[in-house]
Structure formats: C-alpha cells, structure tokens
Design a protein around this motif. Structure first.
Motif, short mmCIF file in Angstrom:
data_model
loop_
_atom_site.label_atom_id
_atom_site.label_comp_id
_atom_site.label_asym_id
_atom_site.label_seq_id
_atom_site.Cartn_x
_atom_site.Cartn_y
_atom_site.Cartn_z
N ALA A 1 0.81 -1.22 0.00
CA ALA A 1 0.00 0.00 0.00
C ALA A 1 0.84 1.26 0.00
N TYR A 2 1.97 1.22 0.71
CA TYR A 2 2.74 2.45 0.89
C TYR A 2 4.21 2.26 0.52
N GLY A 3 4.45 1.47 -0.52
CA GLY A 3 5.82 1.18 -0.95
C GLY A 3 6.58 2.42 -1.37
N GLU A 4 5.87 3.48 -1.79
CA GLU A 4 6.57 4.68 -2.25
C GLU A 4 6.74 5.69 -1.11
N MET A 5 6.29 5.34 0.11
CA MET A 5 6.38 6.26 1.25
C MET A 5 7.31 5.68 2.31
N ASP A 6 7.91 6.59 3.09
CA ASP A 6 8.61 6.16 4.30
C ASP A 6 7.56 6.06 5.40
N VAL A 7 7.71 5.09 6.28
CA VAL A 7 6.69 4.86 7.31
C VAL A 7 7.28 5.04 8.70
N SER A 8 6.63 5.88 9.51
CA SER A 8 6.96 6.03 10.93
C SER A 8 5.82 5.43 11.73
N ILE A 9 6.15 4.70 12.78
CA ILE A 9 5.11 4.01 13.55
C ILE A 9 5.19 4.40 15.03
N ILE A 10 4.07 4.86 15.58
CA ILE A 10 3.97 5.06 17.03
C ILE A 10 3.39 3.76 17.59
N ASP A 11 4.23 2.97 18.23
CA ASP A 11 3.80 1.63 18.62
C ASP A 11 3.58 1.48 20.13
N GLU A 12 3.28 2.58 20.81
CA GLU A 12 2.93 2.49 22.24
C GLU A 12 1.95 3.60 22.58
N LEU A 13 1.16 3.37 23.61
CA LEU A 13 0.17 4.36 24.05
C LEU A 13 0.77 5.20 25.17
N PRO A 14 0.32 6.47 25.30
CA PRO A 14 0.80 7.32 26.39
C PRO A 14 0.47 6.72 27.76
N ALA A 15 1.31 7.00 28.74
CA ALA A 15 1.08 6.49 30.10
C ALA A 15 -0.23 7.05 30.63
N GLY A 16 -0.94 6.22 31.40
CA GLY A 16 -2.18 6.68 32.01
C GLY A 16 -3.41 6.51 31.15
N ARG A 17 -3.20 6.12 29.88
CA ARG A 17 -4.35 5.90 28.99
C ARG A 17 -5.14 4.69 29.51
N GLN A 18 -6.43 4.87 29.72
CA GLN A 18 -7.26 3.80 30.27
C GLN A 18 -7.50 2.71 29.22
#
Length: 678
Positions: free
Chosen positions: A420-437
């Motif tokens: 899907a995104y072979g022509e793009m660079d991909v950044s991933i946020i793979d964790e949730l902020p602390a305290g998120r219920q």
C-alpha cells in the motif's frame, strides 16, 4: 506482435472482442497473461474409486445417440450414454445443446462432471476428448463471462501462444532469475496455461507471482525516485531550541515512540529531498501532538503548515486543541471549512497569501482554487485514506512543493505496508501514552442485550455518554440486521424521555450531521445511535460506552477504530459487541476483540482471516488488486520482490545498464498508458 489487438486472431469478431474487453483482454499480451485461477485434475478414475458428488473424468464408448430435450425458455437437457467396461452410465449436460455434435455412436469420449453414486449417473460439465482429440489430464479454469466460454478461451490462448509465445520479453534480469530459481517468460506462460501436472502448474505460478509483485514494486520505486528527483524538495532549517521549548510546556512527557517519530520526520524536513512519509499510530497513540510539533518546526523556519482533516467537527476540535497548545507562542492559527463565514473566509485567504497565517486547519476547503499560500512548506493529512490521491496532490501543489506527512489510525500490518505504501517512508507510534485507560471489551449474544442496557444506564448515571453503532440505516429484506432506526427507537423506549438520544447516518446532509456531532461532543446528547460515520476520529472525552450491534458484520480493524472513539478521558471505558456469529471464524474474531487492545495484532488477524480487500474496502486506500499474487499468502515473494526492485534502482537509478533495458521499456509504457506512474 504482442501489442496486436485480439481481433488479429482468427475467430474474434466484434462481439467476441467486446466480451474479451470486459475481462480486460484487448491485446495478445493481455491474453497470454490472463491466467487460470484454479486447475481441475482430469485424470480418469474407475467407477468403484469415485466418491459421491466427486468431480471426476469418465472415459467410455458412446452406446446411445445423444438426445436433447427442451423444457423451458433457453433450458435444455442433453442425455448421452457411455459404456465403461461392463457398466453403462447416463451422462446429462444442462443448457449445453451444442455438445450433441461431440458424440457419435461407437466413438470413445472423455467427459468431466459430478458423480451421483446413488443413481450411478454423471452431471456433465464439459467434454474433454472425443475419438480424434487429445484428452488433457490437467486443465485451467479461467474467469469468464456470458460472451466468453471456457473452451473457446482455451483455444484462443493456444492460438496466441503458437503465434507469439516465442516473442515474450524477459522482464526479470538473468541474475535475479538464476538466484531465485525463476522460470523464463515463455515457460511461465506455458506452465500456467498448459501444465501437464500439478507440480508444473505450481512451479509456473511461483514464478508468475514473483513477476507480478516485481513489476508492481518497480512502479513504486520509479514513483519514489521520480518524486525525489523532480520535486526539488524543501530544506526546512527549523529551530531545534524552539521545538524543545514547546515540548517543555507540554503537561505530559512524550513517549519513546513519539520522540522517535518526531526525530524521523524532522530529519526528513531538514533534508533536501521531498518528504513523503506516513505516520501510523493506533487510536489514542498521540499522533496529533507529533503533528503539532513538526508543524511548528516548519513555522520556525518561516514556512506555513496546513492540516487537512475529513470532517468539520474534527477540524474544529484540532483547531481548539492547537490554539490552546500554542497560547503564548508566536503562531497565528486559522480554521477554514465549508461553514466559515464569507467575511472570515476573505480575511483568512488574505492572511494565507500574505504569510500572516502560520497554521491553517481545515477540510477539503483548503484545496479550493481561491486558496493561495505565501510559503506552504508542510502539509499534514489526517486520516489520509479518507482523501483521494488527487485531493492530496492538489494541496501539495498549492505551495513550494511542500513536504507531505500523511497520518492514519488504521493499523497496517507490515505485510500490507509493502504494497500500500511502498513509495512512502513509514513512521510508527507503537505504544500508548502512560495513564491511557484500557477499554474493557465484552462480547454478548443478542438474547443478552439487557446486560448492555444495564452498562449504558450505569455509565449515564455516572455522567458518561454512549455510542450505539449498527451496520444498516433502514430495513433490508436481504440482510436480517438490527438497523439504526429500530435501535434508535428501542433505546429511546428503554432509557426514557429523561435521556437525550439522537440518530446519525450517512444519508443525512453534512450540516445536519455536523450539528448532531457538535451537540454530542458538547454533552447535549447522551446517547448517539449511528452507522459507521463516527469511525473518523471525533474526540468525545466524556464517552465511556461503545455498543456495536451485529459486530460480526464488521472487520476487526473497523471494530477497533470504533472502539477507539471511547476511553479518551480519564474514566474507565467499555466496548460491548453484540453478535451471533454463524461460523467458527466469526466466533474467533469476536473472541480476539475481547483479548487485545493492540490494533496491530488485530490488523494482522484481520488480514489472516479476511484478506486485504475487506480491510480497506474502497480503491482510495491505494491497495493494488493483484491478479495472481496474494499479499498475505505470498508475502515472502512480495518482500523479496520489493527488496530486489529497490536494489536495482539503488545501483542503476537511470536503468541505463543493458540488463535493465526491458524494465525501462516497461516503465515507459506504463507512463504513456497512465499519463504518469501514479
């Protein structure tokens, strides 16, 4: 020649050419690469070896003249008897009267069909051979239509192959073909269309799948190179100390993942090449604050930044958040939507053109002709799959070829990111902020609906709000699902007049939808009954219950998106799935939803259970539709194809080396056909 029209083959007149065109076949090349989707094993079996209802080939002598009976408009039955050793078998063909001419008394015939063990009869599907023809043991089954019959298509492919099979160009360089033990083009085509054994068909498919993925990845690599080479990307020399000062004012600490992606994006912005990056993060992972930081980075370098979102309500929410965030900072922020008054709009357009406005937040109103920018350096597109390719392009072309950051909360497995995104660079946020219920998810059957009502009543009593989602908006005779209108009426009756319940669906006018969403966001509506229009990220921190009716009708990724609409405040949140799945797969999908809140885990599972097309739905997602390869089942082949295509462009960017001549010719033909590689 391979580029000749199929009408150059004998037997292809105007009508048949139209039928072939419906299948995507207009040239000899199209025909030769129109491969079977499965194969039938046509080996002859003895009668005592055949199971009931098994598809099988029988071979015997015709012992009775074929008889055609008509029993309705265009309905026929052809009966013929063949003797196999000492047994006479009745073979019946429905609606194929032309097969009568295939049978002559005393001749030998091979027929393929479904065996009825009780009646000792065969429902014929096709005649494989007669006295003077050869009987294939393994044959391909092609997608066809009412104008193109299987048998005729097979004959046409043979004719084309005999004429031009030796002219097929080698698309894969020799060294790659040798390294990965791939067949040459002619062997691929012959093996796919005319295999003698299942093993031969399998070997041909392996090479054909790699070839398909390889050609696709070449297009992506060429597109990426084209973007880098022609865009004269901006170098945005942002003020790092100013960014640190902004981050220091935040009421929370950025997560490790947020810091990582901010650094990746800022490095791209500082580089002279054009940025085309995708920021991928689960619901609630903090993409908006990342976008705010990098937009501010552009402003510190005296560039403007634009944030485009799919709905007015979402635009207003982003505007309110960013205005509060940048209080005390030298940043002028404006909001532009379809609802902006004429007076304000005129002022905003002037401010954008003069450079007085630093940030502009809005809907597709940002790409209208009258909107001109002084120095647009960064474009951020939220929920990017909601916008078409052309809409994204128009906004990019508004400025000085600005850097592009696309954001999505739809977790995309690595399996699909390559396609899907072979022509793009991909950044991933793979964790949730602390305290998120974490959101507590439960699955109940429809006869347990009273439990869901109890949870909603309890949460409303604590001051919370609730979503109630259903897949339909009106009665349907075809699909027996709880619909939005009925659910709305039921909840009104159950919760009583003291609870404000509203209905929202896709057939409402945009203004009406926005009014309802604002009222829900402001707390004036306590329960919102809706179809999936709320999937787009609207932020209602007070919403603590997400009720999803007929949850088995949704994909896991979509369920996860819907679930992410709650739990945005500090209170505990609940997602209730109501479903009576009809099979084990449905049960498995409901169960995994209750076991994990990780969108990437769910996306991988959704991909495994349902396939890529079901996850993304419409063509706007940019996912290709492969004719042969399966991005999931053939992932190893896809990954190697991407690696190989990338290496070719890294080593030979202009494709000047002799072994890359055919690749260059192929990409040029794609450009001419489409106008570009997009």
């Amino acid at each position: 020649m391979l580029t000749d029209a199929v009408t150059t083959l004998s037997g292809v007149g105007e009508k048949r050419a139209e039928g072939l065109a419906e299948l995507g076949i207009t040239t000899i090349y199209d025909l030769l690469y129109y491969f079977p989707f499965r194969y039938d094993d046509l080996k002859v079996k003895a009668i005592d070896e055949i199971a009931d209802q098994e598809k099988v080939t029988l071979k015997g002598v015709v012992v009775a003249a074929p008889i055609v009976t008509r029993f309705g408009p265009r309905k026929t039955r052809l009966n013929v008897k063949i003797q196999i050793e000492h047994t006479v078998v009745l073979v019946t063909f429905f609606n194929q009267p032309w097969l009568q001419d295939k049978f002559e008394m005393g001749d030998e015939a091979a027929v393929y069909g479904k065996w009825d063990a009780l009646r000792h009869t065969l429902t014929g599907m096709k005649v494989l051979a007669t006295q003077n023809s050869e009987h294939p043991s393994f044959t391909g089954i092609y997608p066809v239509n009412k104008h193109v019959r299987q048998s005729w298509l097979v004959e046409l492919v043979k004719q084309a192959y005999d004429r031009d099979g030796q002219n097929l160009p080698e698309m894969i360089p020799d060294d790659i073909r040798a390294k990965y033990k791939l067949l040459p083009e002619q062997a691929i085509v012959a093996g796919m269309h005319f295999p003698q054994t299942p093993e031969q068909a399998s070997a041909a498919r392996r090479s054909a799948v790699f070839r398909e993925f390889f050609l696709f990845q070449l297009q992506l690599q060429a597109l990426r190179q084209q973007t880098d080479a022609t865009s004269n990307g901006l170098m945005i020399p942002y003020d790092n100390q100013a960014l640190k000062a902004l981050i220091a004012t935040l009421p929370f600490e950025l997560t490790r993942a947020q810091k990582k992606v901010v650094n990746e994006i800022c490095a791209d912005m500082k580089a002279p090449t054009h940025m085309n990056r995708l920021l991928q993060g689960d619901v609630g992972s903090g993409k908006t604050i990342v976008a705010a930081i990098v937009m501010y980075a552009a402003v510190t370098a005296r560039y403007q930044a634009a944030l485009m979102v799919p709905t007015e309500v979402l635009a207003e929410q982003h505007y309110a958040k960013l205005t509060a965030l940048f209080q005390g900072f030298p940043v002028n922020i404006a909001l532009l939507t379809g609802s902006t008054s004429t007076k304000d709009r005129r002022s905003i357009l002037t401010g954008l053109e003069s450079g007085e406005i630093d940030f502009i937040i809005g809907t597709h109103a940002l790409i209208q002709k009258a909107v001109n920018y002084h120095s647009l350096g960064l474009v951020v597109i939220d929920e990017q799959h909601r916008f078409g390719v052309n809409q994204r392009k128009i906004l990019q072309e508004k400025g000085l070829k600005p850097d592009l950051l696309s954001m999505t909360a739809t977790p995309i497995p690595r399996t699909l990111a390559i396609t899907a995104y072979g022509e793009m660079d991909v950044s991933i946020i793979d964790e949730l902020p602390a305290g998120r219920q974490p959101i507590t998810t439960t699955w109940i059957r429809k006869n347990q609906f009273r439990q869901a009502l109890d949870t909603i009543k309890t949460q409303l009593g604590l001051g919370g709000q609730a979503f109630a989602i259903t897949p339909l908006i009106a009665e349907s005779e075809k699909v027996d699902l709880q619909n939005a209108e009925q659910l709305f009426a039921d909840l009104q009756g159950e919760l009583g007049p003291q609870v404000s319940v509203a209905l929202l669906h896709g057939q409402m006018k945009a203004e009406e939808k926005d009014t309802i969403m604002r009222a829900f966001s402001d707390g004036e509506i306590q329960v919102l009954v809706s179809t999936t229009v709320v999937e787009v990220g609207v932020d209602v921190p007070n919403a603590t219950v997400m009720l999803i009716m007929d949850a088995d009708r949704f994909g896991l990724a979509q369920l996860h998106q819907l679930r992410g609409r709650v739990g945005r405040g500090h209170q505990a949140a609940y997602c209730i799935l109501v479903a009576d799945p009809k099979n084990e797969q449905g049960v498995e999908r409901m169960t995994i939803m209750t076991e994990t809140n990780d969108g990437f885990v769910l996306a991988e599972k959704d991909l495994e259970l349902r396939g890529s097309g079901e996850i993304f739905g419409d063509r706007q997602s940019g996912l290709p539709s492969f004719k042969l390869g399966d991005p999931v089942g053939d992932f190893n082949s896809l990954a190697v194809a991407q690696q190989v295509a990338s290496q070719i462009f890294a080593q030979d960017p202009t494709l000047a080396q002799p072994e890359h001549k055919m690749i260059q010719r192929y990409l040029n033909s794609i450009r001419q056909k489409n106008g570009s590689l997009d």
